[in-house]
Scaffold this motif. Structure first.
Motif, PDB file in Angstrom:
ATOM      1  N   PHE A  91       0.380   4.992 -10.247  1.00  0.00           N
ATOM      2  CA  PHE A  91      -0.028   4.604  -8.898  1.00  0.00           C
ATOM      3  C   PHE A  91      -0.214   5.877  -8.073  1.00  0.00           C
ATOM      4  CE2 PHE A  91       2.555   1.189 -10.620  1.00  0.00           C
ATOM      5  CZ  PHE A  91       1.824   0.049 -10.303  1.00  0.00           C
ATOM      6  N   GLU A  92      -1.405   6.073  -7.502  1.00  0.00           N
ATOM      7  CA  GLU A  92      -1.642   7.265  -6.681  1.00  0.00           C
ATOM      8  C   GLU A  92      -1.024   7.132  -5.294  1.00  0.00           C
ATOM      9  OE1 GLU A  92      -5.751   8.314  -6.498  1.00  0.00           O
ATOM     10  OE2 GLU A  92      -5.848   8.919  -8.601  1.00  0.00           O
ATOM     11  N   GLY A  93      -0.832   5.903  -4.814  1.00  0.00           N
ATOM     12  CA  GLY A  93      -0.214   5.730  -3.505  1.00  0.00           C
ATOM     13  C   GLY A  93      -0.015   4.271  -3.178  1.00  0.00           C
ATOM     14  N   VAL A  94       1.236   3.908  -2.848  1.00  0.00           N
ATOM     15  CA  VAL A  94       1.590   2.563  -2.401  1.00  0.00           C
ATOM     16  C   VAL A  94       2.332   2.719  -1.086  1.00  0.00           C
ATOM     17  CG1 VAL A  94       2.814   0.429  -2.923  1.00  0.00           C
ATOM     18  CG2 VAL A  94       1.773   1.751  -4.783  1.00  0.00           C
ATOM     19  N   GLN A  95       1.846   2.030  -0.048  1.00  0.00           N
ATOM     20  CA  GLN A  95       2.387   2.238   1.305  1.00  0.00           C
ATOM     21  C   GLN A  95       3.262   1.054   1.723  1.00  0.00           C
ATOM     22  OE1 GLN A  95       3.243   4.421   3.614  1.00  0.00           O
ATOM     23  NE2 GLN A  95       1.164   5.125   4.043  1.00  0.00           N
ATOM     24  N   GLY A 113       4.942   6.473   0.972  1.00  0.00           N
ATOM     25  CA  GLY A 113       3.601   5.963   0.762  1.00  0.00           C
ATOM     26  C   GLY A 113       2.544   6.984   0.418  1.00  0.00           C
ATOM     27  N   TYR A 114       2.896   8.257   0.269  1.00  0.00           N
ATOM     28  CA  TYR A 114       1.851   9.279   0.178  1.00  0.00           C
ATOM     29  C   TYR A 114       1.793  10.009  -1.159  1.00  0.00           C
ATOM     30  CZ  TYR A 114       1.704   8.418   5.152  1.00  0.00           C
ATOM     31  OH  TYR A 114       1.607   7.803   6.377  1.00  0.00           O
ATOM     32  N   MET A 115       2.796   9.838  -1.995  1.00  0.00           N
ATOM     33  CA  MET A 115       2.791  10.513  -3.291  1.00  0.00           C
ATOM     34  C   MET A 115       2.733   9.486  -4.415  1.00  0.00           C
ATOM     35  SD  MET A 115       2.596  13.654  -2.680  1.00  0.00           S
ATOM     36  CE  MET A 115       2.766  14.193  -4.377  1.00  0.00           C
ATOM     37  N   GLY A 116       2.091   9.885  -5.511  1.00  0.00           N
ATOM     38  CA  GLY A 116       1.963   8.994  -6.646  1.00  0.00           C
ATOM     39  C   GLY A 116       3.244   8.928  -7.465  1.00  0.00           C
ATOM     40  N   TYR A 159      -0.501   1.467   7.035  1.00  0.00           N
ATOM     41  CA  TYR A 159      -1.263   0.230   6.885  1.00  0.00           C
ATOM     42  C   TYR A 159      -0.678  -0.699   5.828  1.00  0.00           C
ATOM     43  CZ  TYR A 159      -4.901   2.035   9.938  1.00  0.00           C
ATOM     44  OH  TYR A 159      -5.592   2.504  11.029  1.00  0.00           O
ATOM     45  N   GLY A 160      -0.009  -0.158   4.847  1.00  0.00           N
ATOM     46  CA  GLY A 160       0.598  -0.993   3.825  1.00  0.00           C
ATOM     47  C   GLY A 160      -0.357  -1.355   2.703  1.00  0.00           C
ATOM     48  N   GLY A 161       0.201  -1.554   1.504  1.00  0.00           N
ATOM     49  CA  GLY A 161      -0.605  -1.996   0.370  1.00  0.00           C
ATOM     50  C   GLY A 161      -0.715  -0.964  -0.730  1.00  0.00           C
ATOM     51  N   ILE A 162      -1.378  -1.363  -1.820  1.00  0.00           N
ATOM     52  CA  ILE A 162      -1.709  -0.427  -2.907  1.00  0.00           C
ATOM     53  C   ILE A 162      -3.039   0.194  -2.514  1.00  0.00           C
ATOM     54  CG2 ILE A 162      -2.018  -0.153  -5.399  1.00  0.00           C
ATOM     55  CD1 ILE A 162      -0.601  -2.799  -5.817  1.00  0.00           C
TER      56      ILE A 162
END
Length: 457
Positions: A91-95, A113-116, A159-162
């Protein structure tokens, strides 16, 4: 349950990266047992990644967006030809925080949320039958996860989300590690360093971390080949060593490049470093890394600040701050949109950009490498500090991870090891700078920027 087709793979390839951005189902809000195999998700929304939990108007902070929980589910089926491979979901980023499940079993939690991050599914995945990957994602205020500030008081949004790319990586049991997954100080993956750079010659030093995940000791050969942009070989070096079963080894190699083409914002020349791993003459892994040959320095003249030097020549920096928010899609910009931003910055006459106030996406940085835009890479932070040890440790881990992820990029020329405009104590600042130096030792070091008030927002 949705019946899925077998993923198309080539079992003869040593490393395969499969796009996992499509065929997701999403539900806004929390549900009980959303990770369960037999959960009824037939009425969930069909979506693709990148994705935010609600379409939003473009605005700068203030929290007028959806905050809460969202669930994601994806079905997939793997052929039995992958049974002997190492399989990870990246995952490159999940917020901003999430829990990851496979077939109803929790595999990991991730904060920030900013690092994979990567999840090894080799032992839990089923072959020849349906699997369900599920994520519970939340973007509610979390003072323990940097940036940490409540969104109502923030000048940008979670913002949230994958919201960045997802992929499945299949490798052999002897492979080049992922720098984030390896979690080693100044280690893991590849660490590329140019110890000498001028127009006549450059010296490349590459450190490569190889893992033997098999049950037997293995004699491993590493062949590293540097190629120019036309894929013509420039230099090569081979080394080998024995690696214990379920062990690891870090190879050190050096190459000389005559008359190198130097990377510069006006002519961003990229070479390609090809890393080939062999065991008993059989190729077990192949990794290609873009690299630019260049030297950077900040100099002073007669005790006064002089400026920034690239490849021994003074360069006046013309830069801007850049946020990753877009109308409607929020942070969930495609790779093409990320590249367009770099083109717009270049067209505006800029040669540098600050990734305010958090690490930029890999796609944005790829474009900076390719199109020629110098980057100040920042850790997540904005006008907030929490003395809780959990927050402190996560902020330090952010520094380690941005360096490990982006240390080989020619575009990145400064690490901003500060929680932007935040009341951090002197002890935190001292440790933050020390951590960055640990991760970029000796000649591999890039300048480190630490300032409490870098900009006026």
């Amino acid at each position: 349950m949705i019946q899925t087709k077998l993923l198309a793979v080539n079992p003869k390839q040593s490393r395969q990266k499969l796009n996992f951005n499509s065929n997701w189902a999403f539900h806004s809000g929390d549900v009980n047992h959303g990770e369960a195999i037999g959960f009824n998700d037939r009425f969930w929304e069909a979506i693709t990644i990148p994705h935010v939990m609600r379409l939003e108007k473009k605005h700068n902070g203030g929290g007028a967006i959806y905050q809460g929980v969202g669930w994601y589910r994806r079905y997939f089926k793997l052929p039995e030809s992958l049974q002997d491979k190492r399989l990870t979901i990246h995952f490159e980023g999940v917020q901003m925080n999430c829990e990851v499940y496979l077939n109803g079993t929790k595999l990991t939690s991730h904060y920030g949320g900013y690092m994979g991050f990567s999840v090894d599914i080799s032992q839990q995945v089923k072959f020849g039958q349906d699997n369900v990957l599920a994520l519970k994602v939340t973007n509610v205020d979390d003072p323990l996860t940097p940036p940490g500030k409540p969104m109502q008081k923030l000048d940008f949004n979670y913002y949230g989300g994958i919201y960045r790319n997802v992929s499945l990586l299949a490798t052999e049991k002897i492979y080049v590690s992922d720098a984030l997954e390896a979690n080693k100080v100044a280690g893991g993956g590849l660490l590329i360093n140019y110890t000498q750079v001028d127009k006549q010659q450059a010296t490349l030093h590459v450190q490569s971390h190889i893992v033997n995940g098999s049950d037997k000791i293995a004699t491993v050969k590493l062949l590293s080949i540097l190629k120019d942009k036309n894929h013509q070989e420039v230099a090569r070096v081979t080394v080998q060593n024995k690696i214990n079963a379920h062990g690891e080894y870090t190879f050190q190699q050096e190459m000389k490049i005559s008359n190198p083409k130097l990377w510069h914002p006006e002519h961003p020349y990229l070479y390609h470093l090809e890393s080939l791993v062999y065991q008993s003459g059989i190729l077990t892994d192949r990794v290609v890394t873009n690299t630019g040959i260049r030297s950077i320095a900040f100099k002073s003249a007669t005790g006064k600040a002089d400026g920034f030097y690239l490849n021994g020549e003074k360069l006046y920096l013309r830069g801007a701050n850049r946020h990753q928010a877009y109308q409607y899609v929020g942070d969930a910009a495609s790779d093409g949109m990320q590249r367009r931003d770099v083109k717009l910055l270049k067209a505006g006459g800029f040669n540098s950009v600050r990734a305010a106030h958090y690490p930029a996406s890999p796609a944005f940085l790829d474009a900076c490498d390719e199109l020629g835009l110098l980057v100040i890479q920042c850790q997540p932070g904005w006008q907030f500090y929490n003395r809780d040890p959990v927050f402190v440790n996560r902020s330090f881990q952010d520094i380690r991870e941005i360096v490990r992820r982006d240390r080989n990029r020619p575009s990145v020329f400064l690490w901003e090891t500060s929680l932007n405009e935040s009341p951090t104590p002197a002890s935190w600042m001292k440790d933050a700078v020390a951590i960055a130096h640990q991760e970029m030792p000796g000649n591999a070091r890039k300048p480190i920027l630490h300032c409490r008030r870098y900009e006026q927002s």
